[in-house]
Structure formats: C-alpha cells, structure tokens
Design an enzyme around this catalytic site. Sequence first.
Site, PDB file in Angstrom:
ATOM      1  N   ALA A  64       0.875  -1.179   0.000  1.00 38.54           N
ATOM      2  CA  ALA A  64       0.000   0.000   0.000  1.00 38.54           C
ATOM      3  C   ALA A  64       0.907   1.222   0.000  1.00 38.54           C
ATOM      4  O   ALA A  64       2.066   1.158   0.428  1.00 38.54           O
ATOM      5  CB  ALA A  64      -0.876  -0.032   1.233  1.00 38.54           C
ATOM      6  N   GLY A 109       0.475  -4.827   0.908  1.00 33.59           N
ATOM      7  CA  GLY A 109      -0.735  -4.874   0.068  1.00 33.59           C
ATOM      8  C   GLY A 109      -0.496  -5.573  -1.261  1.00 33.59           C
ATOM      9  O   GLY A 109      -1.439  -6.090  -1.864  1.00 33.59           O
ATOM     10  N   GLU A 112      -0.918  -9.084  -0.451  1.00 24.73           N
ATOM     11  CA  GLU A 112      -2.353  -9.292  -0.178  1.00 24.73           C
ATOM     12  C   GLU A 112      -3.149  -9.365  -1.484  1.00 24.73           C
ATOM     13  O   GLU A 112      -4.075 -10.168  -1.618  1.00 24.73           O
ATOM     14  CB  GLU A 112      -2.882  -8.162   0.717  1.00 24.73           C
ATOM     15  CG  GLU A 112      -2.292  -8.230   2.123  1.00 24.73           C
ATOM     16  CD  GLU A 112      -2.771  -7.092   2.998  1.00 24.73           C
ATOM     17  OE1 GLU A 112      -2.335  -5.940   2.761  1.00 24.73           O
ATOM     18  OE2 GLU A 112      -3.588  -7.327   3.887  1.00 24.73           O
ATOM     19  N   GLU A 132       4.217  -5.321   7.441  1.00 24.23           N
ATOM     20  CA  GLU A 132       3.514  -4.188   8.049  1.00 24.23           C
ATOM     21  C   GLU A 132       3.925  -3.905   9.493  1.00 24.23           C
ATOM     22  O   GLU A 132       3.986  -2.743   9.907  1.00 24.23           O
ATOM     23  CB  GLU A 132       1.991  -4.410   7.987  1.00 24.23           C
ATOM     24  CG  GLU A 132       1.384  -4.169   6.617  1.00 24.23           C
ATOM     25  CD  GLU A 132       1.419  -5.378   5.692  1.00 24.23           C
ATOM     26  OE1 GLU A 132       2.123  -6.354   6.007  1.00 24.23           O
ATOM     27  OE2 GLU A 132       0.741  -5.336   4.650  1.00 24.23           O
TER      28      GLU A 132
END
Length: 255
Positions: A64, A109, A112, A132
């Site tokens: 992200a 992300g 993910e 993270e």
Amino acid sequence: MKNLKLKKTEKTLIITINRPDELNALNSALINELDDVFSNNRDDNNISSVIITGAGSKSFVAGADIKEMANFSSSAAAAYSSHGIELFNNIESYSKPVIAAINGYALGGGLELALSCHIRYISKNAILGLPEVSLGLIPGFGGTQRLRSIVGLGIAIEMITSAKHINSDEALRIGLANKICNDVLEESLLLCQKISLNSPMAIKTAIQSIILGKNANYYDSFDIENNLFSQLFTSSDTKEGIDAFLEKRKPKFKN
Ligand code: COA
C-alpha cells in the site's frame, strides 16, 4: 486509466499495475481503477482468465502507498482498509481464474493482492512478505486471514510477526507460489491458453464451489459442491462436454 494498463490477448485480460516510480505501490486512485476493472468485466464472455502483473522488472507491487497513509485518521484508515478488503474479496470470488504474475517485490498490500488471486506464478527474483509490523501496522487488506489459509497458522504468524522477506525458493516450498518461472508473463499466458479450452460455465462453478466451500462449515461445503454439481446438468456446456467425449471429438463450449 492513469495507474493501470489493460491489454486483451485472445481470451486473457492482462492488467499491469503501472506506477513503476513508486514500485507500483497501491494508492486509493489505483484501488478505484482496479475496482472498476473487476466490476465491469465480470460477465464478459470474451475473457476466460485474467493476469495481474506489475510494470517494470523490479516490482509486482511494493505494498500500500505508505506516503498516502502517513496522514490517515483512524476513520480514514477504516474506509481505506474496507475498500481494499471489498476489492480483494471481489477478485477472490471472480468467475474466471485470476493469476498473479509476480515479477519482483510483492510486499504488504502487494502480497495481499496476490493472495486474493487464484494462482501465483513468480519470477526467480521475486521477494514476498507482509512487513507491516515493521511500520507499526498490520496487514489491512485481508492478509492476516488469507496468508493463514494458504500457508497455515505457524508460517503465517512467523512471516507476519518477523516482517521477513522471503525469496522465490522459500515461497514455492511453503506453497505460497504455484511455480517459479523464467518468464512469468509468458508462462502465465500458456496457462491461460489451457484454461480457455475448458467450459467457462464449469470453471465459474468450480471457483464458486472452492471459494464458497472454503468459507463454509466442513460438512456444509459438500452440500455446496453437490448443489453446484447437479446444477451443471441443466447447462448446454455440460451436455456438449459429455457428448464430445462420447463422440470422440473436441467440445465446442458456448457458456
Ligand atoms: N509506498 C510508497 N512508496 C513506495 C513504497 C510504498 N509501499 N515502496 C516503495 N516506494 C517508493 C520509495 O519511496 C521510492 O520513492 P522515492 O524515490 O520517491 O523515495 C521508490 O518507490 C523506490 O523505492 P526504494 O525504497 O528507493 O527502492 P529499493 O530498491 O531501495 O527498496 C523495497 C525496495 C521494496 C525493499 C522498499 O521500497 C520498501 O521496503 N518498500 C516498502 C515495502 C513495505 O513495507 N510495504 C508494506 C507497506 S504497508
């Protein structure tokens, strides 16, 4: 689209995440664009599979967008996370096989996103991880749940709490990757060609059975399979597939 490149080759839609200067990090605009693609092409009979890859040779998606997250309030973080979760659930339940062609970093992300895809083909130089906690965060796009269901509880907790990066050999060993490829896009396209020969209706139904069953009670999951299996006997594709076998010819599936 500003952050995605789309290309159709025969029956495959190739989505390239295109922010190479930021190693293809996912920002809100990019998530909106991906959302549009997966909503708009849901019933497109000209596509039998989808490939997601990253622009450049260094990164699939490096997570992200940390720069965007820097000023999030708790409520902005909640909205951002639930939008990502909704998109990734849509990818996981997509009616056609979705292949992550991982060409380099798949972190945070990015991993993910790859976990929400049905199949992960990776390059030799791929580096995967959910780092993270090294930023004081946890995965927020479904990663704590999906990593556990793919590699098991112990390895998921080890990877997430250590924030470690793993290489392609390790990813293959723990079942996070299906295959290490010399040319990840080329080999993904070869797989898509094989997929395109089969009944689109049966493929859609198989994905539905696998994904619905994964989230159901163990014994209920067999009822799901039984219902979907029997429904196929009302479809012309099933009749065609069986007739073609008995008549010793190739099937012509219509969906
Ligand atoms: N969000 C925003 N920008 C990112 C990013 C991310 N997740 N990952 C990389 N970038 C940006 C960098 O800030 C840099 O931009 P800049 O040139 O404007 O500073 C550019 O992409 C290149 O990254 P850089 O760190 O210089 O490349 P590198 O080869 O030295 O390292 C990584 C590559 C992937 C190891 C490193 O970028 C990294 O750790 N990224 C964050 C991974 C992460 O923690 N993801 C989870 C986020 S929740």
